[in-house]
Design a protein around this motif. Structure first.
Motif, PDB file in Angstrom:
ATOM      1  N   ALA A  42       0.580  -0.837  -0.006  1.00 58.77           N
ATOM      2  CA  ALA A  42       0.530  -0.083  -0.006  1.00 58.77           C
ATOM      3  C   ALA A  42       0.633   1.163   0.515  1.00 58.77           C
ATOM      4  CB  ALA A  42      -0.872  -0.047   0.988  1.00 58.77           C
ATOM      5  N   SER A  43       0.643   2.178  -0.550  1.00 61.67           N
ATOM      6  CA  SER A  43       1.121   3.737  -0.633  1.00 61.67           C
ATOM      7  C   SER A  43       2.151   3.806   0.447  1.00 61.67           C
ATOM      8  CB  SER A  43       0.554   4.830  -0.965  1.00 61.67           C
ATOM      9  OG  SER A  43      -0.859   4.868   0.009  1.00 61.67           O
ATOM     10  N   SER A  44       2.036   3.870   1.346  1.00 60.81           N
ATOM     11  CA  SER A  44       2.454   4.151   2.479  1.00 60.81           C
ATOM     12  C   SER A  44       3.017   2.667   3.404  1.00 60.81           C
ATOM     13  CB  SER A  44       2.167   5.400   4.098  1.00 60.81           C
ATOM     14  OG  SER A  44       0.568   4.165   3.859  1.00 60.81           O
ATOM     15  N   GLN A  45       3.152   1.779   3.314  1.00 59.15           N
ATOM     16  CA  GLN A  45       3.777   0.854   3.568  1.00 59.15           C
ATOM     17  C   GLN A  45       5.401   0.011   4.074  1.00 59.15           C
ATOM     18  OE1 GLN A  45       1.903  -0.554   6.798  1.00 59.15           O
ATOM     19  NE2 GLN A  45       0.601   1.255   6.302  1.00 59.15           N
ATOM     20  N   ASP A  46       6.147  -0.128   4.067  1.00 61.22           N
ATOM     21  CA  ASP A  46       6.542  -1.150   4.007  1.00 61.22           C
ATOM     22  C   ASP A  46       6.588  -2.604   3.548  1.00 61.22           C
ATOM     23  OD1 ASP A  46       8.924   0.811   5.278  1.00 61.22           O
ATOM     24  OD2 ASP A  46       8.457  -0.095   6.514  1.00 61.22           O
ATOM     25  N   ILE A  47       7.608  -3.155   2.935  1.00 57.07           N
ATOM     26  CA  ILE A  47       8.295  -4.379   2.467  1.00 57.07           C
ATOM     27  C   ILE A  47       9.155  -4.574   3.147  1.00 57.07           C
ATOM     28  CG2 ILE A  47       8.364  -6.625   0.163  1.00 57.07           C
ATOM     29  CD1 ILE A  47       6.652  -3.802  -1.763  1.00 57.07           C
ATOM     30  N   THR A  48       9.075  -6.207   4.037  1.00 56.72           N
ATOM     31  CA  THR A  48       9.723  -6.732   4.857  1.00 56.72           C
ATOM     32  C   THR A  48       9.799  -8.234   3.890  1.00 56.72           C
ATOM     33  OG1 THR A  48       8.674  -5.058   6.707  1.00 56.72           O
ATOM     34  CG2 THR A  48      10.627  -7.468   6.901  1.00 56.72           C
ATOM     35  N   LEU A  49      11.484  -8.570   3.564  1.00 57.69           N
ATOM     36  CA  LEU A  49      11.573  -9.433   3.491  1.00 57.69           C
ATOM     37  C   LEU A  49      12.053 -10.244   4.971  1.00 57.69           C
ATOM     38  CD1 LEU A  49      13.021  -9.193   0.236  1.00 57.69           C
ATOM     39  CD2 LEU A  49      11.015  -9.627   0.800  1.00 57.69           C
ATOM     40  N   THR A  50      12.222 -11.460   5.746  1.00 60.23           N
ATOM     41  CA  THR A  50      12.671 -11.576   6.820  1.00 60.23           C
ATOM     42  C   THR A  50      13.176 -13.592   6.890  1.00 60.23           C
ATOM     43  OG1 THR A  50      10.910 -10.257   7.859  1.00 60.23           O
ATOM     44  CG2 THR A  50      11.959 -12.092   9.969  1.00 60.23           C
ATOM     45  N   SER A  51      14.659 -13.644   6.710  1.00 62.43           N
ATOM     46  CA  SER A  51      14.494 -15.343   7.051  1.00 62.43           C
ATOM     47  C   SER A  51      15.760 -15.704   8.651  1.00 62.43           C
ATOM     48  CB  SER A  51      15.534 -14.965   6.203  1.00 62.43           C
ATOM     49  OG  SER A  51      16.429 -16.206   5.948  1.00 62.43           O
ATOM     50  N   GLY A  52      15.358 -16.173   8.815  1.00 60.99           N
ATOM     51  CA  GLY A  52      16.322 -16.913  10.046  1.00 60.99           C
ATOM     52  C   GLY A  52      18.008 -17.510   8.844  1.00 60.99           C
ATOM     53  N   ASN A  53      17.987 -17.154   7.856  1.00 62.04           N
ATOM     54  CA  ASN A  53      19.301 -17.165   7.540  1.00 62.04           C
ATOM     55  C   ASN A  53      19.440 -15.729   5.811  1.00 62.04           C
ATOM     56  OD1 ASN A  53      19.981 -19.608   8.443  1.00 62.04           O
ATOM     57  ND2 ASN A  53      18.159 -20.408   7.367  1.00 62.04           N
ATOM     58  N   ASP A  54      20.313 -16.191   5.070  1.00 62.23           N
ATOM     59  CA  ASP A  54      20.692 -15.077   4.245  1.00 62.23           C
ATOM     60  C   ASP A  54      19.588 -14.736   3.571  1.00 62.23           C
ATOM     61  OD1 ASP A  54      23.275 -15.810   5.051  1.00 62.23           O
ATOM     62  OD2 ASP A  54      24.088 -16.971   3.140  1.00 62.23           O
ATOM     63  N   ILE A  55      19.221 -14.086   2.891  1.00 61.32           N
ATOM     64  CA  ILE A  55      18.787 -13.531   2.188  1.00 61.32           C
ATOM     65  C   ILE A  55      19.327 -12.942   0.774  1.00 61.32           C
ATOM     66  CG2 ILE A  55      16.841 -12.197   0.727  1.00 61.32           C
ATOM     67  CD1 ILE A  55      15.473 -12.029   4.027  1.00 61.32           C
ATOM     68  N   THR A  56      19.445 -13.898  -0.265  1.00 57.61           N
ATOM     69  CA  THR A  56      20.412 -13.745  -1.683  1.00 57.61           C
ATOM     70  C   THR A  56      19.366 -12.859  -2.810  1.00 57.61           C
ATOM     71  OG1 THR A  56      21.373 -15.295  -1.016  1.00 57.61           O
ATOM     72  CG2 THR A  56      21.774 -14.781  -3.004  1.00 57.61           C
ATOM     73  N   LEU A  57      20.150 -11.973  -3.295  1.00 60.91           N
ATOM     74  CA  LEU A  57      18.882 -11.238  -4.564  1.00 60.91           C
ATOM     75  C   LEU A  57      20.443 -11.549  -5.674  1.00 60.91           C
ATOM     76  CD1 LEU A  57      17.621  -7.720  -3.857  1.00 60.91           C
ATOM     77  CD2 LEU A  57      16.729  -9.763  -3.865  1.00 60.91           C
ATOM     78  N   THR A  58      19.373 -12.800  -6.768  1.00 57.91           N
ATOM     79  CA  THR A  58      20.516 -12.994  -7.779  1.00 57.91           C
ATOM     80  C   THR A  58      19.900 -12.296  -9.316  1.00 57.91           C
ATOM     81  OG1 THR A  58      21.164 -14.988  -6.754  1.00 57.91           O
ATOM     82  CG2 THR A  58      21.844 -14.568  -9.104  1.00 57.91           C
ATOM     83  N   SER A  59      21.474 -11.317 -10.390  1.00 62.95           N
ATOM     84  CA  SER A  59      19.570 -11.474 -11.716  1.00 62.95           C
ATOM     85  C   SER A  59      21.373 -11.618 -12.532  1.00 62.95           C
ATOM     86  CB  SER A  59      20.216  -9.748 -10.928  1.00 62.95           C
ATOM     87  OG  SER A  59      19.813  -9.035 -12.059  1.00 62.95           O
ATOM     88  N   GLY A  60      21.284 -11.515 -13.708  1.00 69.10           N
ATOM     89  CA  GLY A  60      22.182 -11.654 -14.925  1.00 69.10           C
ATOM     90  C   GLY A  60      22.170  -9.693 -15.575  1.00 69.10           C
ATOM     91  N   SER A  67      14.011   5.338  -4.074  1.00 65.06           N
ATOM     92  CA  SER A  67      13.778   5.283  -2.845  1.00 65.06           C
ATOM     93  C   SER A  67      12.922   7.043  -2.725  1.00 65.06           C
ATOM     94  CB  SER A  67      14.279   5.056  -1.841  1.00 65.06           C
ATOM     95  OG  SER A  67      13.674   5.816  -0.571  1.00 65.06           O
ATOM     96  N   GLY A  68      11.823   7.245  -2.937  1.00 56.43           N
ATOM     97  CA  GLY A  68      12.217   9.064  -3.014  1.00 56.43           C
ATOM     98  C   GLY A  68      12.677   9.159  -2.208  1.00 56.43           C
ATOM     99  N   ALA A  69      13.362   8.551  -0.972  1.00 56.63           N
ATOM    100  CA  ALA A  69      14.052   9.046   0.229  1.00 56.63           C
ATOM    101  C   ALA A  69      15.278   8.558   0.444  1.00 56.63           C
ATOM    102  CB  ALA A  69      12.752   9.067   1.678  1.00 56.63           C
TER     103      ALA A  69
END
Length: 170
Positions: A42-60, A67-69
């Motif tokens: 929603a327009s004023s809400q955060d997106i939270t990714l939660t993990s007990g281990n690693d969070i990995t973003l992989t891209s080719g 961010s606006g802030a």
């Protein structure tokens, strides 16, 4: 498939095509038929990714944070935070707060206006106003020292020298 209300799916679910999860008619999670994932809040809400281990973003290709802030990256006080190129830390902050800036290969250069302002080469020479320092300290331009200079070796003057105070030789 249309699911309304509280539901539980157990086991594997196989789908072809796009998948979307909506809340109050707004799509919150979407996976298109090419596998692209979109998370929408929603327009004023955060997106939270939660993990007990690693969070990995992989891209080719690129991974872009927009961010606006502020964009903040944090780690636990007992961990090192690092930006890496391959497996080499390029910029890191350790548990004591020390900051390390590392060039994986070649010189380390700080630029302003598209020009090299400060360069540290691979042999440890520091250049101010030059991108090719030939000495441990190589200044291209006028240098000002306000509290004194101690010389433990030879002083070479390659041009005119002006002293505006007393010169003592001991």
């Amino acid at each position: 498939l249309s699911v309304t209300g509280a539901s539980t799916l157990t086991g594997d679910v196989t789908m072809s095509g796009a998948l979307s999860v909506s809340q109050s008619s707004a799509v919150r999670l979407e996976v298109d038929s090419n596998g692209a994932l979109a998370l929408n809040s929603a327009s004023s809400q955060d997106i939270t990714l939660t993990s007990g281990n690693d969070i990995t973003l992989t891209s080719g290709n690129d991974i872009t944070l927009t961010s606006g802030a502020n964009v903040s990256v944090a780690s636990a006080a007992s961990s090192t935070l690092a930006l890496q190129q391959g497996s080499t830390d390029i910029l890191s902050w350790d548990t004591s707060g020390a900051t390390t800036l590392n060039s994986a290969s070649g010189d380390l250069t700080l630029s302003t206006g598209g020009s090299a302002a400060v360069t540290v080469d691979s042999s440890g020479n520091l250049g101010i106003g030059t991108s090719a320092p030939a000495y441990k300290l190589d200044v291209a331009g006028t240098a000002r020292v306000t509290l004194g200079v101690d010389l433990d070796s030879t002083l070479d003057v390659g041009g005119a020298a002006t002293l505006s105070t007393t010169l003592a030789v001991t």
